[in-house]
Design a protein around this motif. Structure first.
Motif, PDB file in Angstrom:
ATOM      1  N   LEU A  46       0.808  -1.213   0.000  1.00 38.75           N
ATOM      2  CA  LEU A  46       0.000   0.000   0.000  1.00 38.75           C
ATOM      3  C   LEU A  46       0.848   1.272   0.000  1.00 38.75           C
ATOM      4  N   PHE A  47       1.820   1.357   0.909  1.00 44.16           N
ATOM      5  CA  PHE A  47       2.607   2.587   0.986  1.00 44.16           C
ATOM      6  C   PHE A  47       3.516   2.777  -0.226  1.00 44.16           C
ATOM      7  N   PRO A  48       4.154   1.724  -0.771  1.00 48.31           N
ATOM      8  CA  PRO A  48       4.908   1.928  -2.018  1.00 48.31           C
ATOM      9  C   PRO A  48       4.056   2.485  -3.158  1.00 48.31           C
ATOM     10  N   VAL A  49       2.801   2.045  -3.250  1.00 51.23           N
ATOM     11  CA  VAL A  49       1.912   2.586  -4.284  1.00 51.23           C
ATOM     12  C   VAL A  49       1.687   4.083  -4.056  1.00 51.23           C
ATOM     13  N   LEU A  50       1.494   4.475  -2.798  1.00 51.77           N
ATOM     14  CA  LEU A  50       1.297   5.896  -2.481  1.00 51.77           C
ATOM     15  C   LEU A  50       2.523   6.713  -2.858  1.00 51.77           C
ATOM     16  N   LEU A  51       3.711   6.234  -2.518  1.00 56.36           N
ATOM     17  CA  LEU A  51       4.934   6.961  -2.841  1.00 56.36           C
ATOM     18  C   LEU A  51       5.070   7.139  -4.355  1.00 56.36           C
ATOM     19  N   PHE A  52       4.874   6.063  -5.085  1.00 55.90           N
ATOM     20  CA  PHE A  52       5.006   6.133  -6.540  1.00 55.90           C
ATOM     21  C   PHE A  52       4.012   7.132  -7.123  1.00 55.90           C
ATOM     22  N   GLN A  53       2.767   7.061  -6.666  1.00 56.94           N
ATOM     23  CA  GLN A  53       1.741   7.968  -7.191  1.00 56.94           C
ATOM     24  C   GLN A  53       2.069   9.428  -6.881  1.00 56.94           C
ATOM     25  N   PHE A  61      10.137  12.045   7.514  1.00 64.02           N
ATOM     26  CA  PHE A  61       9.017  12.975   7.605  1.00 64.02           C
ATOM     27  C   PHE A  61       7.735  12.306   7.134  1.00 64.02           C
ATOM     28  N   ASN A  62       6.614  12.840   7.600  1.00 63.97           N
ATOM     29  CA  ASN A  62       5.294  12.333   7.223  1.00 63.97           C
ATOM     30  C   ASN A  62       4.858  13.015   5.933  1.00 63.97           C
ATOM     31  N   SER A  63       4.996  12.318   4.819  1.00 60.57           N
ATOM     32  CA  SER A  63       4.706  12.919   3.522  1.00 60.57           C
ATOM     33  C   SER A  63       3.220  13.221   3.343  1.00 60.57           C
ATOM     34  N   PHE A  64       2.342  12.451   4.015  1.00 61.64           N
ATOM     35  CA  PHE A  64       0.901  12.701   3.895  1.00 61.64           C
ATOM     36  C   PHE A  64       0.556  14.094   4.423  1.00 61.64           C
ATOM     37  N   LEU A  99      -2.459   5.234   4.305  1.00 67.61           N
ATOM     38  CA  LEU A  99      -2.358   6.187   5.402  1.00 67.61           C
ATOM     39  C   LEU A  99      -3.136   5.712   6.616  1.00 67.61           C
ATOM     40  N   ALA A 100      -4.395   5.385   6.419  1.00 69.31           N
ATOM     41  CA  ALA A 100      -5.232   4.982   7.552  1.00 69.31           C
ATOM     42  C   ALA A 100      -4.708   3.708   8.208  1.00 69.31           C
ATOM     43  N   LEU A 108       9.882  24.761   2.242  1.00 73.34           N
ATOM     44  CA  LEU A 108      11.039  24.130   2.889  1.00 73.34           C
ATOM     45  C   LEU A 108      10.897  24.135   4.407  1.00 73.34           C
ATOM     46  N   LEU A 109      10.430  25.238   4.972  1.00 77.55           N
ATOM     47  CA  LEU A 109      10.261  25.310   6.429  1.00 77.55           C
ATOM     48  C   LEU A 109       9.168  24.342   6.899  1.00 77.55           C
ATOM     49  N   ALA A 110       8.083  24.260   6.144  1.00 82.44           N
ATOM     50  CA  ALA A 110       7.035  23.297   6.497  1.00 82.44           C
ATOM     51  C   ALA A 110       7.574  21.876   6.416  1.00 82.44           C
ATOM     52  N   PHE A 111       8.319  21.591   5.373  1.00 78.70           N
ATOM     53  CA  PHE A 111       8.923  20.274   5.173  1.00 78.70           C
ATOM     54  C   PHE A 111       9.833  19.903   6.338  1.00 78.70           C
ATOM     55  N   SER A 112      10.592  20.869   6.829  1.00 81.28           N
ATOM     56  CA  SER A 112      11.563  20.597   7.893  1.00 81.28           C
ATOM     57  C   SER A 112      10.910  20.347   9.247  1.00 81.28           C
ATOM     58  N   ALA A 113       9.694  20.842   9.436  1.00 82.81           N
ATOM     59  CA  ALA A 113       9.046  20.764  10.749  1.00 82.81           C
ATOM     60  C   ALA A 113       7.979  19.689  10.831  1.00 82.81           C
ATOM     61  N   LEU A 114       7.847  18.871   9.791  1.00 80.40           N
ATOM     62  CA  LEU A 114       6.812  17.836   9.784  1.00 80.40           C
ATOM     63  C   LEU A 114       7.066  16.779  10.857  1.00 80.40           C
ATOM     64  N   PRO A 115       6.014  16.149  11.366  1.00 83.12           N
ATOM     65  CA  PRO A 115       6.210  14.969  12.212  1.00 83.12           C
ATOM     66  C   PRO A 115       6.949  13.892  11.437  1.00 83.12           C
ATOM     67  N   THR A 116       7.575  12.989  12.148  1.00 78.88           N
ATOM     68  CA  THR A 116       8.330  11.931  11.492  1.00 78.88           C
ATOM     69  C   THR A 116       7.401  10.958  10.775  1.00 78.88           C
ATOM     70  N   ALA A 117       7.966  10.144   9.917  1.00 76.41           N
ATOM     71  CA  ALA A 117       7.174   9.224   9.100  1.00 76.41           C
ATOM     72  C   ALA A 117       6.540   8.130   9.955  1.00 76.41           C
ATOM     73  N   SER A 118       5.278   7.849   9.696  1.00 74.08           N
ATOM     74  CA  SER A 118       4.610   6.772  10.427  1.00 74.08           C
ATOM     75  C   SER A 118       5.233   5.422  10.113  1.00 74.08           C
TER      76      SER A 118
END
Length: 301
Positions: A42-49, A107-110, A197-198, A252-262
Motif C-alpha cells: 500500500l505505501f509503495p503505491v502511495l509513494l510512486f503515485q 518525515f510524514n509525507s501525507f 495512510l489509515a 522548505l520550512l514546512a517540510f523541515s518541521a513535519l512529524p516523522t514518518a509513520s
C-alpha cells in the motif's frame, strides 16, 4: 491556519489503532499482517503515485532540492553522531539508537502534501512533491543503514529488497521520463494510496507501548529535538543561503518541521528491532508537530 486541526486526524488514527488492539478482539495477531500489507504494497503505491503525479522541472527547482537535501544530510549526520557525543553516548542503547535514528530526519509525507497545498496551492504541491522525490530515497537509505549494519545484515541486500526505496526510485525515473498514471487507473491507485495512510497509522498505534519510552529518555529527547527544533533552524539557514523565494522558503520550512514518518515503526519492526518504542516516538513526534509547524511557519518565516 489551524495546525492542530490539521494533525488531529493522524493522531486520532494512531490512538484508534491503540485502543482497538488493547481493548477489542482485534489484537496483535490481526495487526501484524496489516503491517506487512502496508509496508510491501500500500505505501509503495502511495509513494510512486505522489512522485509521478506532477512533472518535475529540475532546473527551476534545483535550489530548493539542494536546500532540502543539505538540510536532510545535516539531520542524518546529527542523528548518527548521537552515540559519539560526550556523556550522552554512554547512556544510549545502541540497538534502540539504530532503530530510532530515522525518527530524527524522516518525515510524514501525507501531512506534508496536505500542508503544502493549503499554503501555496498547486505550486506548493509541486514543490513538496519535488522534495519528497529527491529526499525519500536518501532518507530511506539512511534509515536502513544503521539497522542493517548493527544487525549484521547485508546492507546492499536490505536496500535492494526495501519496497520504499524501490517505489521512490522507480517513481523518480518514471517522472523524469514523462510517465503518468493512465486516467482509468487513477481511481484505483488513489484508493490504494488512501488506505495506506489509515492502515499504516492504525498499525503504528496497535504496536505502541508507551512504557518503553521511559527507559530511553535521553534518546527520545535527542532524536525528537533534532526533528522538531534543530531541523527547522537548519532549513531556515539553508533558505537564506540559497536565497529561496517566499513560496520555496515556506515549503522548505514546512517540510523541515513535519512529524516523522509513520512508517518508521513499520521499518523497525520488519527488521527485527524495538518496533513499539519507535511507534511511541512516532506518536510523540505527531504531537510535537503541532508546535514545530507554527514555530517554523510563524516564528522563523
Amino acid at each position: 491556519m489551524n495546525y492542530a486541526q490539521l494533525l488531529l486526524p493522524d493522531f486520532s488514527l494512531i490512538l484508534f489503532g491503540y485502543l482497538l488492539c488493547r481493548y477489542t478482539p482485534l489484537n496483535r495477531s490481526i495487526w501484524q499482517p496489516v503491517e506487512s500489507l502496508v509496508y510491501y504494497l500500500l505505501f509503495p503505491v502511495l509513494l510512486f503515485q505522489s512522485i509521478v503525479k506532477s512533472p518535475i522541472d529540475v532546473g527551476a527547482a534545483s535550489s530548493l532540492m539542494a536546500a532540502g537535501l543539505l538540510s536532510g544530510v545535516a539531520g542524518i549526520a546529527l542523528a548518527y553522531s548521537l552515540p559519539h557525543w560526550p556523556w550522552l553516548g554512554s547512556h544510549l542503547e545502541r540497538r534502540d539508537h539504530a532503530a530510532s535514528a530515522q525518527v530524527a530526519f524522516r518525515f510524514n509525507s501525507f501531512i506534508g502534501l496536505a500542508i503544502a497545498e493549503r499554503l501555496a496551492g498547486a505550486q506548493g504541491l509541486l514543490m513538496i512533491a519535488v522534495l519528497i522525490g529527491v529526499c525519500v530515497p536518501l532518507f530511506n537509505v539512511a534509515a536502513v543503514w544503521p539497522m542493517a549494519r548493527h544487525g549484521g545484515q547485508g546492507f546492499v541486500r536490505e536496500l535492494l529488497r526495501n519496497p520504499l526505496i524501490i517505489a521512490t526510485a522507480s517513481g523518480l525515473v518514471a517522472n523524469l521520463l514523462g510517465f503518468r498514471i493512465p486516467g482509468w487507473m487513477e481511481p484505483t491507485v488513489s484508493r490504494i494510496s488512501a488506505s495506506s495512510l489509515a492502515l499504516g497509522l492504525m498499525a503504528a498505534g496497535a504496536g505502541m507501548q508507551f512504557g518503553l519510552l521511559g527507559r530511553s529518555r535521553l534518546l527520545t529527547v535527542s532524536v525528537l529535538s533534532i526533528r522538531h527544533l534543530i531541523q527547522p533552524l537548519i532549513a531556515w539557514g539553508m533558505a537564506h543561503w540559497f536565497q529561496l523565494d517566499a513560496v520555496q522558503t515556506t515549503v522548505l520550512l514546512a517540510f523541515s518541521a513535519l512529524p516523522t514518518a509513520s512508517t518508521c515503526y513499520v521499518l523497525a519492526a520488519r527488521m527485527g528491532y524495538n518496533g513499539p518504542y519507535v511507534a511511541g516516538l512516532v506518536t510523540l513526534s505527531t504531537v510535537l508537530g503541532v508546535a514545530s509547524l507554527p514555530f517554523a511557519l510563524g516564528f522563523l518565516r
